[in-house]
Scaffold this active site. Structure first.
Site, short mmCIF file in Angstrom:
data_model
loop_
_atom_site.label_atom_id
_atom_site.label_comp_id
_atom_site.label_asym_id
_atom_site.label_seq_id
_atom_site.Cartn_x
_atom_site.Cartn_y
_atom_site.Cartn_z
N ASP A 78 0.87 -1.16 0.00
CA ASP A 78 0.00 0.00 0.00
C ASP A 78 0.91 1.21 0.00
O ASP A 78 1.55 1.51 1.02
CB ASP A 78 -0.91 -0.01 1.23
CG ASP A 78 -1.91 1.14 1.24
OD1 ASP A 78 -1.71 2.11 0.48
OD2 ASP A 78 -2.89 1.06 2.01
N ASN A 105 3.48 4.76 -11.05
CA ASN A 105 2.27 4.68 -11.86
C ASN A 105 0.98 4.69 -11.04
O ASN A 105 -0.05 5.15 -11.52
CB ASN A 105 2.32 3.40 -12.70
CG ASN A 105 1.00 3.06 -13.33
OD1 ASN A 105 0.55 3.71 -14.26
ND2 ASN A 105 0.34 2.03 -12.81
N TYR A 173 -8.49 15.30 -8.86
CA TYR A 173 -7.55 14.70 -9.80
C TYR A 173 -6.61 15.75 -10.38
O TYR A 173 -5.40 15.54 -10.46
CB TYR A 173 -8.34 14.02 -10.93
CG TYR A 173 -7.50 13.29 -11.94
CD1 TYR A 173 -6.98 12.04 -11.67
CD2 TYR A 173 -7.24 13.85 -13.19
CE1 TYR A 173 -6.21 11.36 -12.60
CE2 TYR A 173 -6.48 13.19 -14.14
CZ TYR A 173 -5.97 11.94 -13.83
OH TYR A 173 -5.20 11.27 -14.76
N LYS A 177 -2.54 15.82 -9.86
CA LYS A 177 -1.60 15.72 -10.97
C LYS A 177 -0.72 16.96 -11.08
O LYS A 177 0.44 16.88 -11.52
CB LYS A 177 -2.35 15.46 -12.28
CG LYS A 177 -2.97 14.06 -12.35
CD LYS A 177 -1.92 12.96 -12.20
CE LYS A 177 -2.52 11.57 -12.39
NZ LYS A 177 -1.49 10.50 -12.25
#
Length: 267
Positions: A78, A105, A173, A177
């Site tokens: 995790d 990733n 999101y 990012k």
């Protein structure tokens, strides 16, 4: 000459075993872009540790690759947990002897909602996985790459077009990012004295993994439209290009997306 566990000479760094001797870690290796990336890297001769929370999914990736335990291992992790991340990289050093590549990733997806309706748990899930998890893995990889001999390595972060230009109703999101973009820049700068490079790959719409139709996406004007996609191979080809660069060369940012996908200005 002393051979390391994964076929590298621990004094000179020269490859001594099967493949090329290049050692990598792929997070989120149990599916999606992580699985595709792992399979592509293994096919190019890399040896890998695959990290993710679902051990069975990681083992499925390994089975698809056909590679043996000398080339690829599953390390259930995790990435939000500092202790588990530290254990991941201890395992990599014990099994392979060094680290040449981290592909950061793993991320988290939540429903898109207007700012006023974003659930705090959804916000936390994205931040904890995409930002904190990326940082923790990069930090541990940085330590290994700094302290090993020969020194150095490469970190590649999975960003997104949203690291540069947002979509509507995607504040968590988009923020995450943008944070990854900052991590990429800071790691690239701080890694210079140690031969550690960091780049970021930003991929647009990829063909749905289930082979189904591409869902409609909200446009800048609030309308919905089905956008163009590219095969996942366009992504893995780009990743392999970045990973294959010699130590004195870094692909700082690489954006790969369908030619007609809305990105610049999102219109």
């Amino acid at each position: 000459m002393t051979a390391g566990p994964a076929g590298r000479d621990t004094d000179t760094g020269a490859a001594t075993g099967p493949g090329t001797g290049r050692i990598g870690v792929v997070t989120g290796g149990g599916g999606g872009l992580g699985r595709a990336s792992a399979l592509a890297l293994l096919a190019q001769g890399w040896s890998l540790a695959l990290a993710g929370r679902r051990e069975e999914a990681l083992k499925e990736t390994i089975a698809l690759s056909g590679a043996g335990p000398d080339r690829v291992i599953a390390v259930p992790t995790d990435i939000r947990d500092p202790a588990q991340v530290a254990a991941l990289f201890r395992t990599v050093r014990a099994h392979f002897g060094r680290l040449d590549l981290l592909f950061n990733n793993a991320g988290a997806a939540v429903p898109r909602r207007p700012v006023a309706e974003v659930d705090f748990d959804d916000w936390s899930k994205v931040m904890d996985t995409t930002v904190t998890g990326t940082f923790l893995c990069a930090q541990e990889a940085f330590r290994v790459m700094r302290d090993q001999s020969p020194q150095g390595g490469r970190i590649i972060n999975n960003g997104a077009p949203s690291a540069h230009s947002p979509r509507p109703n995607a504040i968590a999101y988009t923020t995450a990012k943008h944070a990854v973009l900052g991590l990429t820049r800071a790691l690239s700068l701080d890694g210079r004295p140690y031969g550690i490079s960091c780049g970021q790959i930003d991929v647009g719409n990829v063909d749905p993994a289930d082979g189904g139709p591409q869902p409609a996406a909200m446009q800048a004007d609030g309308s919905m439209a089905v956008e163009a996609t590219i095969p996942v191979a366009r992504f893995t080809e780009s990743l392999l290009l970045m990973a294959s660069m010699p130590a004195d060369t870094n692909v700082q940012f690489l954006t790969v997306l369908p030619t007609t996908m809305p990105f610049i200005g999102r219109g």
